[in-house]
Design an enzyme around this catalytic site. Structure first.
Site, short mmCIF file in Angstrom:
data_model
loop_
_atom_site.label_atom_id
_atom_site.label_comp_id
_atom_site.label_asym_id
_atom_site.label_seq_id
_atom_site.Cartn_x
_atom_site.Cartn_y
_atom_site.Cartn_z
CG HIS A 165 -2.02 -1.04 1.06
ND1 HIS A 165 -2.40 -1.89 2.07
CD2 HIS A 165 -2.80 -1.35 -0.01
CE1 HIS A 165 -3.37 -2.69 1.62
NE2 HIS A 165 -3.62 -2.38 0.36
CD GLU A 168 -0.59 0.31 4.39
OE1 GLU A 168 0.11 -0.72 4.35
OE2 GLU A 168 -1.85 0.28 4.26
NE ARG A 223 -6.40 -0.04 0.63
CZ ARG A 223 -6.24 -0.80 1.73
NH1 ARG A 223 -5.62 -0.32 2.78
NH2 ARG A 223 -6.70 -2.02 1.75
CG HIS A 293 0.15 -4.15 4.84
ND1 HIS A 293 -0.66 -3.67 3.84
CD2 HIS A 293 0.58 -5.36 4.41
CE1 HIS A 293 -0.72 -4.55 2.86
NE2 HIS A 293 0.02 -5.60 3.17
CD GLU A 396 -2.28 -3.25 9.21
OE1 GLU A 396 -1.57 -2.68 8.36
OE2 GLU A 396 -3.44 -2.94 9.46
C1 9B3 Z 1 -5.99 -7.48 4.66
C2 9B3 Z 1 -6.08 -8.71 4.05
CL1 9B3 Z 1 -7.26 -8.98 2.84
C3 9B3 Z 1 -5.22 -9.75 4.41
N1 9B3 Z 1 -5.31 -10.98 3.82
N2 9B3 Z 1 -4.29 -9.55 5.36
C4 9B3 Z 1 -4.19 -8.35 5.94
C5 9B3 Z 1 -5.01 -7.28 5.62
C6 9B3 Z 1 -4.85 -5.96 6.29
C7 9B3 Z 1 -4.29 -4.89 5.41
C8 9B3 Z 1 -5.29 -4.54 4.31
O1 9B3 Z 1 -4.98 -4.81 3.17
O2 9B3 Z 1 -6.37 -3.97 4.57
C9 9B3 Z 1 -3.98 -3.75 6.25
SE1 9B3 Z 1 -3.52 -2.14 5.39
ZN ZN Z 2 -3.19 -0.92 7.51
ZN ZN Z 3 -1.68 -2.00 3.94
#
Ligand code: 9B3
Ligand code: ZN
Ligand code: ZN
Ligand code: ZN
Length: 435
Positions: A165, A168, A223, A293, A396
C-alpha cells in the site's frame, strides 16, 4: 491500517499535489448493526463490522455535518487528527540536512530507494544478488534483493515484501532497515549469521512502486496501484485485494473508484502478477511469506477471507484437510491435529509480538486476520498460505492512529528496531522447522 475512508473526496487535478487543510480523521466505534449502516452511508465502506473501530477521513467542508450526525446517532467517536495537512507536514521531522551516507532514518523517495538497491548489491557481492521480477504498470522495474551466503545448492528462503500500500511509508522504510541490518550484522550477530548461512531472504523493498511515487508527488494518502482501464476514469486497484484468495468475496469493492477495489480479476494488477509468478516459480524453496503494512500494531495470519480458521495442510499430515473449529482457537485446551497449525501460527505470532514488545513496550495484538482486523479477501498472506507457504504473516506496524500513515521520521528507528526482533524471531523458528 484502520479503514481509511474518503468522504466527499474532491477530484484532484493530476499535476497538483493534494492538500488536506482542515481535513480530520475521526475514529468511530460502531456498537450495533444500525451504527454500521450509518457509517456505510456516510463513508461508503465495505469493511465496517460491529464492535470494530473505523477511522474515517472527513473533508473540511463535511466536518461539521459529520460531527452532528455522529452525535445525533450516539455513535462513539473521537477526533484522531484535527488537521491532516499539519500532520502531513509534521511527519518529515528528521532535520538532518546532508547525511554522508544513505539515511535510513528518513523516508526515501523511489529514486533514492532504486539507487540504494543498486549500490547495496554492488557493495555486498558475496551476500546479495538482485533480480528483476517484473515491471509496474507505469514501467518501473520491480527488483528483489536476495540476501544470504552463496551456496552451490538451492537454499530454503523467506520472502519479505514491503510497500504493497502506497501511503504506508514506514513499511518500505522497514525493508530498507532489514537489508541494512542483515549486511551490517552478518558475521557478528550469531542469529543473523546462521540465518543467512542456511537460508536466503528475498526482499521486495517496494511492491507498489507507482503508488509510492504518487504519494510523493501528488497525493500522500494514495493506497492503490496506478493502473488505468477502459470504461472507468478511476485509477488503480488495491493490490492486497487482488490476490487469488477468495477474490472479491468479502471486504473488497467491485467499484473501481473504491480504495479497496479488487481489480477486474484476480492478478489483474501487473505488480501482483509479478509477485505471484515469482512465488509460484520458487515455491519449493519459499518457506515463509512476510508482508509489511501499517498501521495498527498487529501481527496477522490466515485467514482474512473467511472466518474459518486455517486448516492443517493435508500434505503435511498425510490426512485429508479438516477444518479447525473456532472453539479450539479460543481455548487452546485440546490441540488436535487439524488445529495444530493454527495453534502454531498463534504461538509463533505471540512469541514474535513479545520479542517486539521487549524493546520499547510497544503492544501488538495477534490473530487470524478476519477476527483481528476485518474480514477481507484477496490478500497476499492468505494466497501464499493456500499455495502451501505454511508460515504466512502480515505485520501492521506502528502506530495505533495518533499519526497513522504519517508516522514521524523520528519513529522510523525505534519501529524498525523492534520489528527486527519479531522478524528474527519468526525467521529463527522457520529455520529450525524447515519442511
Ligand atoms: C488485509 C487482508 Cl485482505 C489480508 N489478507 N491480510 C491483511 C489485511 C490488512 C491490510 C489490508 O490490506 O487492509 C492492512 Se492495510
Ligand atoms: Zn493498515
Ligand atoms: Zn496496507
Ligand atoms: Zn482442534
Amino acid at each position: 491500517m484502520k479503514v481509511l475512508l474518503l468522504l466527499g473526496f474532491v477530484a484532484v487535478a493530476l499535476a497538483e499535489v493534494a492538500r488536506f487543510d482542515g481535513e480530520k480523521v475521526i475514529r468511530i466505534r460502531p456498537k450495533t448493526e444500525e451504527h454500521v449502516t450509518i457509517i456505510k452511508e456516510i463513508a461508503d465502506s465495505v469493511e465496517v463490522v460491529v464492535s470494530s473501530e473505523v477511522d474515517i477521513h472527513v473533508s473540511a467542508a463535511h466536518a461539521d455535518i459529520v460531527s452532528t450526525l455522529l452525535l445525533q446517532s450516539e455513535l462513539e467517536h473521537e477526533v484522531l487528527v484535527e488537521d491532516l495537512q499539519a500532520s502531513v507536514e509534521d511527519q518529515l521531522d528528521n532535520q538532518e540536512i546532508s547525511p554522508r551516507s544513505y539515511n535510513y532514518m528518513k523516508y526515501n523517495s523511489w529514486d533514492k530507494v532504486e539507487a540504494w538497491i543498486s549500490s547495496m548489491a554492488a557493495s555486498n557481492p558475496s551476500l546479495m544478488t538482485t533480480e528483476v521480477i517484473g515491471q509496474t504498470f507505469e514501467g518501473r522495474s520491480m527488483t528483489v534483493m536476495k540476501i544470504g551466503k552463496q551456496s552451490s545448492s538451492t537454499k530454503p528462503a523467506i520472502f519479505l515484501d514491503c510497500g504493497i500500500h502506497a501511503r504506508e511509508w514506514i513499511s518500505p522504510a522497514f525493508c530498507q532497515w532489514f537489508v541494512k541490518e542483515a549486511m551490517e550484522t552478518y558475521g557478528s550477530d550469531a542469529q543473523m549469521t546462521s540465518l543467512l548461512d542456511q537460508m536466503d531472504v528475498i526482499v521486495l523493498p517496494v511492491f507498489n512502486i507507482d503508488g509510492y511515487v504518487y504519494t510523493w508527488t501528488n497525493n500522500r494518502m494514495w493506497r492503490k496501484t496506478r493502473s488505468r482501464r477502459s470504461g472507468s476514469s478511476c485509477i488503480g486497484a488495491d493490490p492486497n485485494r487482488n490476490f487469488d484468495a477468495g477474490w472479491c468475496t468479502t471486504g473488497a469493492s467491485s467499484n473501481p473508484c473504491s480504495d479497496t477495489y479488487c481489480g477486474a480479476k484476480a492478478e489483474s494488477e501487473v505488480e501482483v502478477k509479478a509477485v505471484a509468478d515469482y512465488i509460484r516459480k520458487h515455491l519449493s524453496t519459499i518457506k515463509a511469506y512476510l508482508t509489511v503494512h501499517s498501521y495498527s500494531q498487529l501481527l496477522l495470519f490466515p485467514y482474512s477471507y473467511t472466518y474459518q480458521l486455517a486448516e492443517h495442510h493435508s500434505e503435511l499430515v498425510g490426512a485429508p484437510a479438516a477444518r479447525c473449529s473456532p472453539s479450539h482457537f479460543h481455548t487452546f485446551t485440546h490441540i488436535t491435529p487439524p488445529c495444530y497449525l493454527l495453534w502454531q501460527h498463534q504461538a509463533l505470532a505471540e512469541g514474535a509480538s513479545k520479542a517486539l514488545r521487549s524493546l520499547y513496550g510497544t503492544q501488538y495484538t495477534s490473530g487470524p486476520g478476519a477476527v483481528t482486523i476485518y474480514p477481507a479477501a484477496g490478500g497476499s498472506d492468505d494466497w501464499a498460505y493456500d499455495l502451501g507457504v505454511k508460515y504466512s504473516y502480515t505485520f501492521e506496524l506502528r502506530d495505533t492512529g495518533r499519526y497513522g500513515f504519517l508516522l514521524p521520521e523520528s519513529q522510523i528507528k525505534p519501529t524498525c528496531e523492534e520489528t527486527m526482533l519479531a522478524v528474527k524471531y519468526i525467521a529463527a523458528h522457520v529455520q529450525k522447522n524447515l519442511y
